[in-house]
Motif scaffolding. Structure first.
Motif, PDB file in Angstrom:
ATOM      1  N   GLU A 189       0.679  -1.325  -0.035  1.00  0.00           N
ATOM      2  CA  GLU A 189       0.200   0.084  -0.081  1.00  0.00           C
ATOM      3  C   GLU A 189       0.891   1.192   0.017  1.00  0.00           C
ATOM      4  OE1 GLU A 189      -2.812   2.347   3.107  1.00  0.00           O
ATOM      5  OE2 GLU A 189      -3.444   0.055   2.580  1.00  0.00           O
ATOM      6  N   VAL A 190       1.251   1.854  -1.313  1.00  0.00           N
ATOM      7  CA  VAL A 190       2.037   2.971  -1.194  1.00  0.00           C
ATOM      8  C   VAL A 190       1.298   4.153  -2.283  1.00  0.00           C
ATOM      9  CG1 VAL A 190       4.206   1.772  -0.912  1.00  0.00           C
ATOM     10  CG2 VAL A 190       3.231   2.042  -3.198  1.00  0.00           C
ATOM     11  N   VAL A 231      -0.575  10.956  -9.281  1.00  0.00           N
ATOM     12  CA  VAL A 231      -0.621  10.250  -7.801  1.00  0.00           C
ATOM     13  C   VAL A 231      -2.129   9.384  -7.802  1.00  0.00           C
ATOM     14  CG1 VAL A 231      -0.888  10.762  -5.397  1.00  0.00           C
ATOM     15  CG2 VAL A 231       0.703  11.995  -6.799  1.00  0.00           C
ATOM     16  N   SER A 232      -1.579   8.073  -7.466  1.00  0.00           N
ATOM     17  CA  SER A 232      -2.977   7.108  -7.236  1.00  0.00           C
ATOM     18  C   SER A 232      -2.281   6.027  -6.284  1.00  0.00           C
ATOM     19  CB  SER A 232      -3.440   6.549  -8.471  1.00  0.00           C
ATOM     20  OG  SER A 232      -4.338   5.788  -8.435  1.00  0.00           O
ATOM     21  N   ARG A 233      -2.939   5.749  -5.169  1.00  0.00           N
ATOM     22  CA  ARG A 233      -2.492   4.682  -4.276  1.00  0.00           C
ATOM     23  C   ARG A 233      -2.712   3.281  -5.053  1.00  0.00           C
ATOM     24  NH1 ARG A 233      -5.963   4.629   0.278  1.00  0.00           N
ATOM     25  NH2 ARG A 233      -6.603   2.610  -0.408  1.00  0.00           N
ATOM     26  N   VAL A 234      -1.517   2.681  -4.774  1.00  0.00           N
ATOM     27  CA  VAL A 234      -1.338   1.491  -5.197  1.00  0.00           C
ATOM     28  C   VAL A 234      -1.608   0.351  -3.978  1.00  0.00           C
ATOM     29  CG1 VAL A 234       0.438  -0.704  -5.818  1.00  0.00           C
ATOM     30  CG2 VAL A 234       0.583   1.679  -6.658  1.00  0.00           C
ATOM     31  N   ASP A 235      -2.784  -0.386  -3.937  1.00  0.00           N
ATOM     32  CA  ASP A 235      -3.063  -1.241  -2.952  1.00  0.00           C
ATOM     33  C   ASP A 235      -3.278  -2.532  -3.565  1.00  0.00           C
ATOM     34  OD1 ASP A 235      -3.911  -0.412  -0.510  1.00  0.00           O
ATOM     35  OD2 ASP A 235      -6.129   0.080  -1.277  1.00  0.00           O
ATOM     36  N   THR A 239      -5.878   2.352  -7.029  1.00  0.00           N
ATOM     37  CA  THR A 239      -7.311   2.904  -6.488  1.00  0.00           C
ATOM     38  C   THR A 239      -8.132   3.794  -7.276  1.00  0.00           C
ATOM     39  OG1 THR A 239      -6.381   4.857  -5.288  1.00  0.00           O
ATOM     40  CG2 THR A 239      -6.595   2.855  -3.816  1.00  0.00           C
ATOM     41  N   ASN A 240      -7.661   4.109  -8.415  1.00  0.00           N
ATOM     42  CA  ASN A 240      -8.349   4.914  -9.464  1.00  0.00           C
ATOM     43  C   ASN A 240      -8.645   3.969 -10.708  1.00  0.00           C
ATOM     44  OD1 ASN A 240      -6.102   4.488 -10.638  1.00  0.00           O
ATOM     45  ND2 ASN A 240      -5.948   6.747 -11.354  1.00  0.00           N
TER      46      ASN A 240
END
Length: 101
Positions: free
Chosen positions: A32-33, A88-92, A63-64
Motif C-alpha cells: 500500500e503505497v 498520484v494514485s495509491r497502489v493497493d 485505487t483509481n
C-alpha cells in the motif's frame, strides 16, 4: 516450514509501506503505497525483496482503476515498467512469487 518477515524499503517517489512474508520458497507481499511524485519508467517501488527464481512481471492495481506494469529484478527491487498512469494514485495490491530463498 519457517515463516520469515522480510524488511523492505519503499522507493524515494513513494510513501506508505509493505509487508513481506517468506514461507516455503514463496514471497507474499501486501503493498500500500502512494506516489509522492509523477511516476516514470524505471522508478523503484520497493527494494530488499527476496530474489525471484525468474523475472516476475505483474500489474499493480491502483485505487483509481488504472495501474502500473512492474517487475521484480534479480536484485529484489520492484520496478515500474512503462506506467499506464503517471500521476498520484495509491497502489493497493498483493503479489506472490517463487524465490531462490
Amino acid at each position: 516450514n519457517t515463516t520469515n518477515i522480510v524488511t523492505v524499503q519503499v522507493g524515494t517517489k513513494f510513501e506508505g509501506g509493505a509487508i513481506c512474508i517468506l514461507k516455503g520458497g514463496w514471497c507474499h507481499v501486501t503493498l500500500e503505497v502512494t506516489p509522492s511524485h509523477e511516476v516514470e519508467n524505471g522508478d523503484v517501488v520497493l527494494s530488499g525483496l527476496p530474489v525471484p527464481i525468474f523475472s516476475q512481471y505483474m500489474f499493480l492495481n491502483t485505487t483509481n482503476g488504472a495501474g502500473y506494469s512492474a517487475f521484480i529484478d534479480k536484485d529484489g527491487s520492484l520496478i515500474i515498467y512503462f506506467p499506464a498512469y503517471t500521476t498520484v494514485s495509491r497502489v493497493d495490491t498483493c503479489i506472490s512469487y517463487p524465490t531462490l530463498s
